[in-house]
Write a protein that holds these residues in place. Structure first.
Motif, short mmCIF file in Angstrom:
data_model
loop_
_atom_site.label_atom_id
_atom_site.label_comp_id
_atom_site.label_asym_id
_atom_site.label_seq_id
_atom_site.Cartn_x
_atom_site.Cartn_y
_atom_site.Cartn_z
N ASN A 61 0.80 -1.22 0.00
CA ASN A 61 0.00 0.00 0.00
C ASN A 61 0.83 1.27 0.00
OD1 ASN A 61 0.86 0.02 2.68
ND2 ASN A 61 -1.14 0.53 3.50
N GLY A 62 2.13 1.18 0.19
CA GLY A 62 2.99 2.35 0.10
C GLY A 62 2.98 3.23 1.33
N ASP A 63 2.16 2.91 2.32
CA ASP A 63 2.05 3.72 3.54
C ASP A 63 2.89 3.06 4.63
OD1 ASP A 63 1.38 5.21 5.72
OD2 ASP A 63 -0.78 4.87 5.57
N HIS A 64 4.05 3.64 4.93
CA HIS A 64 4.95 3.04 5.90
C HIS A 64 4.50 3.25 7.34
CE1 HIS A 64 7.80 1.68 2.93
NE2 HIS A 64 7.60 2.83 2.30
N SER A 65 3.53 4.15 7.57
CA SER A 65 3.00 4.31 8.92
C SER A 65 1.92 3.26 9.21
CB SER A 65 2.43 5.71 9.11
OG SER A 65 1.34 5.92 8.23
N ASP A 66 1.30 2.72 8.17
CA ASP A 66 0.30 1.64 8.30
C ASP A 66 0.55 0.64 7.18
OD1 ASP A 66 -1.93 0.10 8.97
OD2 ASP A 66 -3.29 1.35 7.79
N PRO A 67 1.67 -0.12 7.24
CA PRO A 67 2.02 -1.01 6.12
C PRO A 67 1.02 -2.14 5.96
CG PRO A 67 3.47 -1.38 7.99
CD PRO A 67 2.61 -0.20 8.35
N ARG A 68 0.70 -2.43 4.70
CA ARG A 68 -0.29 -3.45 4.40
C ARG A 68 0.02 -4.02 3.02
NH1 ARG A 68 -5.16 -3.76 6.78
NH2 ARG A 68 -4.80 -1.72 7.67
N TRP A 69 -0.05 -5.33 2.90
CA TRP A 69 0.08 -6.01 1.61
C TRP A 69 -1.31 -6.43 1.15
CZ3 TRP A 69 4.22 -6.41 -1.48
CH2 TRP A 69 5.47 -6.15 -0.93
N TYR A 70 -1.57 -6.31 -0.14
CA TYR A 70 -2.81 -6.80 -0.73
C TYR A 70 -2.47 -8.01 -1.59
CZ TYR A 70 -4.80 -2.49 0.91
OH TYR A 70 -5.22 -1.46 1.71
N ILE A 71 -3.24 -9.07 -1.41
CA ILE A 71 -3.02 -10.32 -2.12
C ILE A 71 -4.25 -10.59 -2.97
CG2 ILE A 71 -2.54 -12.79 -1.88
CD1 ILE A 71 -1.70 -11.97 1.11
N MET A 72 -4.08 -10.61 -4.29
CA MET A 72 -5.17 -10.90 -5.19
C MET A 72 -5.10 -12.36 -5.61
SD MET A 72 -4.49 -7.28 -6.61
CE MET A 72 -3.17 -7.36 -5.48
N ALA A 73 -6.19 -13.07 -5.45
CA ALA A 73 -6.28 -14.48 -5.81
C ALA A 73 -7.44 -14.65 -6.78
CB ALA A 73 -6.48 -15.33 -4.56
N ASP A 74 -7.68 -15.87 -7.20
CA ASP A 74 -8.76 -16.15 -8.14
C ASP A 74 -10.11 -15.89 -7.47
OD1 ASP A 74 -10.28 -16.97 -10.25
OD2 ASP A 74 -9.80 -19.09 -10.07
N GLY A 75 -10.69 -14.71 -7.74
CA GLY A 75 -12.01 -14.38 -7.20
C GLY A 75 -12.00 -13.79 -5.80
N SER A 76 -10.86 -13.36 -5.28
CA SER A 76 -10.84 -12.76 -3.94
C SER A 76 -9.68 -11.80 -3.79
CB SER A 76 -10.76 -13.84 -2.86
OG SER A 76 -9.53 -14.51 -2.95
N ILE A 77 -9.82 -10.90 -2.83
CA ILE A 77 -8.76 -9.96 -2.47
C ILE A 77 -8.60 -10.02 -0.97
CG2 ILE A 77 -7.98 -7.57 -2.52
CD1 ILE A 77 -9.85 -7.09 -4.88
N HIS A 78 -7.37 -10.20 -0.50
CA HIS A 78 -7.06 -10.24 0.92
C HIS A 78 -6.08 -9.12 1.24
CE1 HIS A 78 -8.67 -14.39 1.28
NE2 HIS A 78 -8.22 -14.50 0.05
N SER A 79 -6.09 -8.66 2.47
CA SER A 79 -5.06 -7.73 2.91
C SER A 79 -4.31 -8.38 4.08
CB SER A 79 -5.64 -6.38 3.33
OG SER A 79 -6.32 -6.48 4.55
N TYR A 80 -3.07 -7.97 4.25
CA TYR A 80 -2.23 -8.54 5.29
C TYR A 80 -1.47 -7.41 5.97
CZ TYR A 80 1.22 -11.42 7.66
OH TYR A 80 2.01 -12.00 8.60
N ASP A 81 -1.72 -7.22 7.25
CA ASP A 81 -1.01 -6.22 8.04
C ASP A 81 -0.42 -6.86 9.29
OD1 ASP A 81 -3.28 -6.76 9.49
OD2 ASP A 81 -3.98 -4.69 9.59
N GLY A 82 -0.05 -8.11 9.18
CA GLY A 82 0.35 -8.93 10.32
C GLY A 82 -0.70 -9.98 10.59
N THR A 83 -1.92 -9.68 10.17
CA THR A 83 -3.05 -10.60 10.22
C THR A 83 -3.73 -10.55 8.87
OG1 THR A 83 -3.38 -10.06 12.55
CG2 THR A 83 -5.18 -11.18 11.43
N GLU A 84 -4.20 -11.68 8.39
CA GLU A 84 -4.86 -11.72 7.10
C GLU A 84 -6.32 -11.32 7.24
OE1 GLU A 84 -5.88 -14.79 3.49
OE2 GLU A 84 -4.63 -15.44 5.13
N HIS A 85 -6.82 -10.52 6.28
CA HIS A 85 -8.21 -10.08 6.25
C HIS A 85 -8.77 -10.32 4.85
CE1 HIS A 85 -7.32 -7.87 9.96
NE2 HIS A 85 -6.25 -7.44 9.35
#
Length: 182
Positions: A61-85
């Protein structure tokens, strides 16, 4: 093998100077991380998530104060900030393996080439990109204060040579409109 003391003070690794001009300082290093005045081997791979979905695209996400990865899969989007959502809680994302993503004003944009492009809301859920006029696009990219969509589809008509762009947006915001008449 005996431990060898290495000198990193006061400069650490100097990579922006000619190695012949540096002297006794280190000029290059690979697979090392420096923390608390010590060098440690960089470990490489880390398990990011326990999801059973195969991640097809990653976006930071480019925000180093609230870092988050987005994971795109077949038919879904997840975010990860230490915990998967699972941020596609309404299951609106159509099954697709052709994901692309980009950051626009530090706002993530997701495109699966089947639906309208997606973005995140304030509460970290996905929603369609506001004001997007066509049904889908094969490519969407940022350019300065504009988003550009290429190879668009309206209804059953795919227009491979069509390029549309948004209105200019304010810093930190999404484009207010995609209206071609503006």
């Amino acid at each position: 093998m005996a431990l060898q003391s290495i000198k990193l003070d006061p400069y650490g690794v100097v990579k922006d100077a000619d190695p012949l001009d540096v002297g006794e300082e280190w000029t290059d290093v690979s697979n090392m991380r420096f923390r608390n005045n010590s060098a440690k081997k960089f470990r490489g791979e880390v398990k990011l998530t326990d999801t059973t979905d195969q991640g097809l695209q990653l976006q930071f996400n480019g925000d180093h104060s609230d870092p988050r990865w987005y994971i795109m899969a077949d038919g879904s989007i997840h975010s990860y900030d230490g915990t998967e959502h699972d941020i596609d809680t309404a299951d609106n994302v159509t099954s697709s393996k052709d994901w692309q993503s980009c950051l626009f004003n530090l706002v993530p944009i997701f495109n699966n080439t089947v639906d309208k492009p997606w973005t995140t809301t304030v509460n970290n859920q996905v929603s369609e990109l506001p004001g997007f006029l066509v049904d889908s696009c094969q490519v969407i990219r940022p350019f300065r204060s504009f988003l550009i969509a290429m190879n668009t589809t309206e209804g059953a008509t795919r227009q491979m040579n069509r390029l549309i762009w948004s209105d200019a947006s304010d810093a930190g915001a999404l484009p207010p409109s995609w209206d071609i008449a503006d």
